[in-house]
Enzyme design. Structure first.
Site, PDB file in Angstrom:
ATOM      1  N   ARG A  33       0.801  -1.224   0.000  1.00 43.53           N
ATOM      2  CA  ARG A  33       0.000   0.000   0.000  1.00 43.53           C
ATOM      3  C   ARG A  33       0.828   1.265   0.000  1.00 43.53           C
ATOM      4  O   ARG A  33       0.281   2.349  -0.190  1.00 43.53           O
ATOM      5  CB  ARG A  33      -0.954  -0.008   1.182  1.00 43.53           C
ATOM      6  CG  ARG A  33      -1.850  -1.216   1.122  1.00 43.53           C
ATOM      7  CD  ARG A  33      -2.715  -1.329   2.337  1.00 43.53           C
ATOM      8  NE  ARG A  33      -3.904  -0.526   2.193  1.00 43.53           N
ATOM      9  CZ  ARG A  33      -4.952  -0.620   2.982  1.00 43.53           C
ATOM     10  NH1 ARG A  33      -4.942  -1.460   3.987  1.00 43.53           N
ATOM     11  NH2 ARG A  33      -5.991   0.130   2.772  1.00 43.53           N
ATOM     12  N   LYS A  37       5.964   0.705   3.288  1.00 42.49           N
ATOM     13  CA  LYS A  37       5.686  -0.699   3.579  1.00 42.49           C
ATOM     14  C   LYS A  37       6.468  -1.618   2.639  1.00 42.49           C
ATOM     15  O   LYS A  37       6.915  -2.693   3.035  1.00 42.49           O
ATOM     16  CB  LYS A  37       4.185  -0.979   3.471  1.00 42.49           C
ATOM     17  CG  LYS A  37       3.397  -0.361   4.603  1.00 42.49           C
ATOM     18  CD  LYS A  37       1.931  -0.734   4.546  1.00 42.49           C
ATOM     19  CE  LYS A  37       1.207  -0.131   5.756  1.00 42.49           C
ATOM     20  NZ  LYS A  37      -0.171  -0.589   5.886  1.00 42.49           N
ATOM     21  N   LYS A 170     -16.041 -12.127   2.411  1.00 42.76           N
ATOM     22  CA  LYS A 170     -15.301 -13.243   1.830  1.00 42.76           C
ATOM     23  C   LYS A 170     -16.173 -14.063   0.884  1.00 42.76           C
ATOM     24  O   LYS A 170     -15.704 -14.494  -0.169  1.00 42.76           O
ATOM     25  CB  LYS A 170     -14.719 -14.129   2.942  1.00 42.76           C
ATOM     26  CG  LYS A 170     -13.693 -13.433   3.824  1.00 42.76           C
ATOM     27  CD  LYS A 170     -12.547 -12.782   3.044  1.00 42.76           C
ATOM     28  CE  LYS A 170     -11.574 -13.764   2.424  1.00 42.76           C
ATOM     29  NZ  LYS A 170     -10.463 -13.058   1.729  1.00 42.76           N
TER      30      LYS A 170
HETATM   31  P1  NAP Z   1      -3.245  -9.503   6.881  1.00 42.83           P
HETATM   32  O1  NAP Z   1      -1.928  -9.806   7.472  1.00 42.83           O
HETATM   33  O2  NAP Z   1      -4.070  -8.441   7.518  1.00 42.83           O
HETATM   34  O3  NAP Z   1      -3.062  -9.212   5.335  1.00 42.83           O
HETATM   35  C1  NAP Z   1      -4.024  -8.525   4.575  1.00 42.83           C
HETATM   36  C2  NAP Z   1      -3.326  -7.885   3.399  1.00 42.83           C
HETATM   37  O4  NAP Z   1      -4.290  -7.208   2.588  1.00 42.83           O
HETATM   38  C3  NAP Z   1      -2.294  -6.831   3.829  1.00 42.83           C
HETATM   39  O5  NAP Z   1      -1.226  -6.833   2.933  1.00 42.83           O
HETATM   40  C4  NAP Z   1      -3.092  -5.535   3.720  1.00 42.83           C
HETATM   41  O6  NAP Z   1      -2.262  -4.396   3.540  1.00 42.83           O
HETATM   42  C5  NAP Z   1      -3.897  -5.821   2.475  1.00 42.83           C
HETATM   43  N1  NAP Z   1      -5.105  -4.994   2.417  1.00 42.83           N
HETATM   44  C6  NAP Z   1      -6.148  -5.033   3.263  1.00 42.83           C
HETATM   45  N2  NAP Z   1      -7.061  -4.115   2.906  1.00 42.83           N
HETATM   46  C7  NAP Z   1      -6.583  -3.483   1.800  1.00 42.83           C
HETATM   47  C8  NAP Z   1      -7.056  -2.434   0.980  1.00 42.83           C
HETATM   48  N3  NAP Z   1      -8.232  -1.857   1.193  1.00 42.83           N
HETATM   49  N4  NAP Z   1      -6.269  -2.037  -0.068  1.00 42.83           N
HETATM   50  C9  NAP Z   1      -5.067  -2.624  -0.302  1.00 42.83           C
HETATM   51  N5  NAP Z   1      -4.581  -3.635   0.455  1.00 42.83           N
HETATM   52  C10 NAP Z   1      -5.314  -4.064   1.488  1.00 42.83           C
HETATM   53  O7  NAP Z   1      -4.173 -10.796   6.903  1.00 42.83           O
HETATM   54  P2  NAP Z   1      -3.871 -12.304   6.489  1.00 42.83           P
HETATM   55  O8  NAP Z   1      -4.229 -13.119   7.647  1.00 42.83           O
HETATM   56  O9  NAP Z   1      -2.549 -12.469   5.857  1.00 42.83           O
HETATM   57  O10 NAP Z   1      -5.011 -12.482   5.396  1.00 42.83           O
HETATM   58  C11 NAP Z   1      -4.728 -12.618   4.019  1.00 42.83           C
HETATM   59  C12 NAP Z   1      -5.951 -13.160   3.325  1.00 42.83           C
HETATM   60  O11 NAP Z   1      -6.307 -14.405   3.929  1.00 42.83           O
HETATM   61  C13 NAP Z   1      -7.181 -12.269   3.425  1.00 42.83           C
HETATM   62  O12 NAP Z   1      -7.865 -12.331   2.203  1.00 42.83           O
HETATM   63  C14 NAP Z   1      -8.007 -12.925   4.520  1.00 42.83           C
HETATM   64  O13 NAP Z   1      -9.373 -12.660   4.397  1.00 42.83           O
HETATM   65  C15 NAP Z   1      -7.680 -14.394   4.274  1.00 42.83           C
HETATM   66  N6  NAP Z   1      -7.882 -15.260   5.434  1.00 42.83           N
HETATM   67  C16 NAP Z   1      -7.166 -15.057   6.578  1.00 42.83           C
HETATM   68  C17 NAP Z   1      -7.373 -15.913   7.651  1.00 42.83           C
HETATM   69  C18 NAP Z   1      -6.616 -15.768   8.948  1.00 42.83           C
HETATM   70  O14 NAP Z   1      -6.961 -16.452   9.921  1.00 42.83           O
HETATM   71  N7  NAP Z   1      -5.580 -14.949   9.043  1.00 42.83           N
HETATM   72  C19 NAP Z   1      -8.312 -16.946   7.560  1.00 42.83           C
HETATM   73  C20 NAP Z   1      -9.012 -17.118   6.373  1.00 42.83           C
HETATM   74  C21 NAP Z   1      -8.791 -16.275   5.310  1.00 42.83           C
HETATM   75  P3  NAP Z   1      -1.671  -3.625   4.827  1.00 42.83           P
HETATM   76  O15 NAP Z   1      -0.782  -4.605   5.520  1.00 42.83           O
HETATM   77  O16 NAP Z   1      -0.940  -2.482   4.283  1.00 42.83           O
HETATM   78  O17 NAP Z   1      -2.870  -3.246   5.639  1.00 42.83           O
END
Ligand code: NAP
Length: 332
Positions: A33, A37, A170
């Protein structure tokens, strides 16, 4: 070696995918973003892989044509991982902060890939078990879910709280991805990875004050902040491997990989932490009551996914212990 694009490169899951891709010798471009970062991420990538990783700044995935300029510079990508999506329960305007970015972001990356990436073979989208069941159905042990199941919650029921809105974000994002494939017939195909709650250490450095939402649940236990949470769990290292499998294997085409390895409760996590790290002197909670906590959860069957992937998923105990050890090491 192939060139791969990944959205949300700063994310917890994305960094594990990037690490594996680099270890497999691939060229990786990740969207972040901000330049700050991007530079921070670059500095965490092990030196021997530095030349294999580049970042591109895409400040907001839901902005109109958000990925167009970026993908025009990377027309030669062969695979694309779409992981970026708001993953937080800390929202005020739930629809605007969760649902709209997830859905518009998915549409934007698919449109851009369709327009500018003629050699793209496959998109792997990081969906969720929230696309499989609603947060209400998840806690109904009379219900049963598998890879074919879809969260059937109504849109108007998803707007009142962040958890419901996240589940809706989701399911709508994943549906829009499959709809794109069905209606627009792009050159690429699609695999969805549907994880339950993802736990485990960070891929690179760990900043215990800035953990993603699921890692923070473990971080909070170490700060004696105890709140009962329950759900399915999966180790982040299995999630990264599943994304690579989804990219590499023909038999993954068109599949949903339901990634779950049983249930967790925060009490189970606390019990593991107290067994392995007694020196932390954490509160005990209600020792051994975790199985009772999770007895309300819906039954799931992801045997089709397990059979396809063919490896044994990591245990909750290992994910928790490795996370805690990394947090403690990072404080030294
Ligand atoms: P995370 O660490 O919060 O990663 C989310 C990523 O998406 C970050 O790089 C964030 O950027 C980016 N992002 C979020 N909103 C955005 C926006 N409006 N514009 C541009 N970039 C955006 O979470 P994660 O756990 O790795 O999750 C990754 C994926 O896995 C997501 O799709 C989530 O729904 C899915 N998921 C996660 C889990 C879990 O338990 N962690 C379970 C099931 C599915 P910034 O870092 O700059 O904010």
């Amino acid at each position: 070696m192939v060139k791969v694009f990944i959205t949300g490169a700063t994310g917890f899951i994305a960094q594990h995918i990037i690490k594996l891709l680099l270890e497999h010798g691939h060229q990786v471009v990740g969207s972040v973003r901000s330049q700050r970062k991007g530079e921070a991420l670059l500095s965490r990538i092990p030196r021997q892989y530095a030349g294999q990783f580049k970042y591109e700044v895409v400040p907001e995935l839901a902005s109109p044509d958000a990925f167009d300029a970026t993908l025009q510079r990377h027309r030669d990508i062969r695979f694309l991982f779409h992981t970026a999506s708001p993953c937080t329960f800390d929202t005020v305007h739930h629809e605007q902060e969760l649902i709209i970015p997830a859905v518009n972001g998915t549409r934007n990356i698919f449109e851009a890939a369709h327009k500018y990436c003629p050699h793209l073979k496959r998109i792997v989208i990081t969906s969720s078990d929230s696309a499989i069941f609603s947060n209400v159905d998840e806690r109904n042990n009379k219900l049963f879910f598998n890879e074919q199941s879809w969260n059937s919650m109504k849109y108007e029921d998803a707007l009142g709280d962040s958890v419901s809105a996240y589940y809706m974000s989701k399911v709508l994002a994943e549906k829009s991805a499959w709809d794109f494939i069905a209606t627009r017939k792009p050159v690429f195909d699609l695999v969805a990875v549907n994880p339950s709650y993802v736990y485990g250490p960070q891929a690179f450095e760990c900043d215990p004050e800035n953990l993603n939402v699921t890692s923070a649940m473990i971080g909070n236990l170490l700060k004696c902040k105890y709140q009962i949470e329950i759900g399915g769990y999966i180790d982040v290292r299995d999630i990264a491997k599943a994304h690579l499998f989804a990219m590499e294997r023909d038999e993954a085409r068109g599949r949903r990989l339901f990634m779950t390895n049983g249930y967790f409760s925060t009490q189970m996590m606390l019990d593991f932490i107290n067994q392995h790290f007694p020196q932390l002197n954490l509160p005990k909670g209600n020792v051994g009551s975790g199985e009772r906590d999770v007895s309300v959860l819906a039954r799931v069957d992801n045997s089709a996914t397990k059979q396809l992937l063919g490896w044994q998923f990591g245990s909750l105990e290992t994910a928790v212990v490795d996370t805690v050890q990394q947090i403690l090491d990072s404080r030294k």
